[in-house]
Design an enzyme around this catalytic site. Structure first.
Site, PDB file in Angstrom:
ATOM      1  N   HIS A  79      41.059  19.761  20.990  1.00 45.64           N
ATOM      2  CA  HIS A  79      42.140  20.525  21.634  1.00 45.64           C
ATOM      3  C   HIS A  79      43.494  19.864  21.355  1.00 45.64           C
ATOM      4  O   HIS A  79      44.356  19.755  22.223  1.00 45.64           O
ATOM      5  CB  HIS A  79      41.893  20.637  23.140  1.00 45.64           C
ATOM      6  CG  HIS A  79      40.502  21.054  23.503  1.00 45.64           C
ATOM      7  ND1 HIS A  79      39.935  22.212  23.013  1.00 45.64           N
ATOM      8  CD2 HIS A  79      39.558  20.454  24.288  1.00 45.64           C
ATOM      9  CE1 HIS A  79      38.701  22.320  23.490  1.00 45.64           C
ATOM     10  NE2 HIS A  79      38.448  21.266  24.257  1.00 45.64           N
ATOM     11  N   SER A  96      34.262  20.375  21.652  1.00 50.48           N
ATOM     12  CA  SER A  96      34.901  19.553  22.681  1.00 50.48           C
ATOM     13  C   SER A  96      34.022  18.341  23.009  1.00 50.48           C
ATOM     14  O   SER A  96      33.868  17.461  22.165  1.00 50.48           O
ATOM     15  CB  SER A  96      35.214  20.414  23.906  1.00 50.48           C
ATOM     16  OG  SER A  96      36.098  19.768  24.776  1.00 50.48           O
TER      17      SER A  96
END
Length: 241
Positions: free
Chosen positions: A169, A133
């Protein structure tokens, strides 16, 4: 021995819930050890600055690697750097893992402390850099982030070791895909690579060499600007690890 060339593993995966510990390392860490030349006792530096360098998270990561043969160190910047020489510390590692959280906060602290040169030196020396991330976007030019609030915004002050934008994501947060496509289409960000949850990108030098995944159905994506105010998205089928 270090990786044979500069190597980055940029992902939307990482640790998993543990059985006897809070966390356990996912398959991506075995992959990174392979890329680092499979040292007998790998040294992994954990960087949790995107989450505020929380002491309990650092402890959870150390516990996660108990019995694996991996020696965990860490680099923290709050309330001050926890090592005297960041460059020397990074160069002594085999692997660096950057945790998720606020990529805007992470990059602000890294730029404030002048960490571009130490990270570049470690990368060029064959220390395998990786993360999830925020820890994926940071190595790129920039990407999309919720660091500023629930409405995602671009960030474009990444370390730019990789000359692309990055999306994370990509399949699980509904704003990620359309925003990245729009930013690439409008030239706000350069051409990009993105990962679904459970997928990762392996770069050798600045070239993408493969996509990997730790679960079925996860994929990586290439997003490029095309003529006529168009953006083209191509699925990259990953290798299961």
């Amino acid at each position: 021995m270090p990786a044979t060339e500069p190597t980055i593993v940029a992902t939307s995966m990482g640790f998993r819930p543990g059985v006897r510990t809070w966390l356990e390392p996912g398959p991506v860490f075995d992959l990174m050890c392979d890329l680092a030349g499979r040292p007998a006792r790998p040294r992994l530096c954990f960087v949790g600055t995107a989450g505020g360098d929380q002491a309990h998270r650092r402890l959870q990561v150390r516990e996660a690697f108990q019995g694996t043969g991996v020696e965990v160190t860490d680099l923290a910047l709050f309330p001050m750097p926890n090592v005297a020489d960041v460059r020397e510390h990074l160069l002594a590692q085999d692997l660096v893992w950057v945790d998720g959280g606020s990529v805007a906060g992470l990059l602000a602290m890294w730029h404030l402390h002048g960490l571009l040169e130490p990270f570049r030196a470690a990368w060029e020396a064959g220390v395998v850099l990786g993360g999830v991330s925020a820890g994926s976007i940071c190595w790129h030019v920039g990407g999309t982030t919720d660091s500023f609030g629930p409405d995602l915004r671009p960030v474009h002050n990444g370390l730019a070791l990789l000359p692309y934008a990055n999306g994370v994501h990509y399949d699980s947060e509904e704003q990620r895909r359309p925003l990245l496509q729009r930013l690439v289409r409008d030239g706000v960000l350069p051409d990009a690579y993105a990962t679904d949850d459970g997928a990762g990108l392996v770069y050798r030098g600045t070239e993408l060499t493969e996509a990997v995944a730790d679960r079925d159905g996860a994929a990586a994506w290439k997003v490029v600007r095309a003529e006529g105010d168009l953006v083209l998205e191509t699925r990259i089928e990953p290798r299961r690890i």
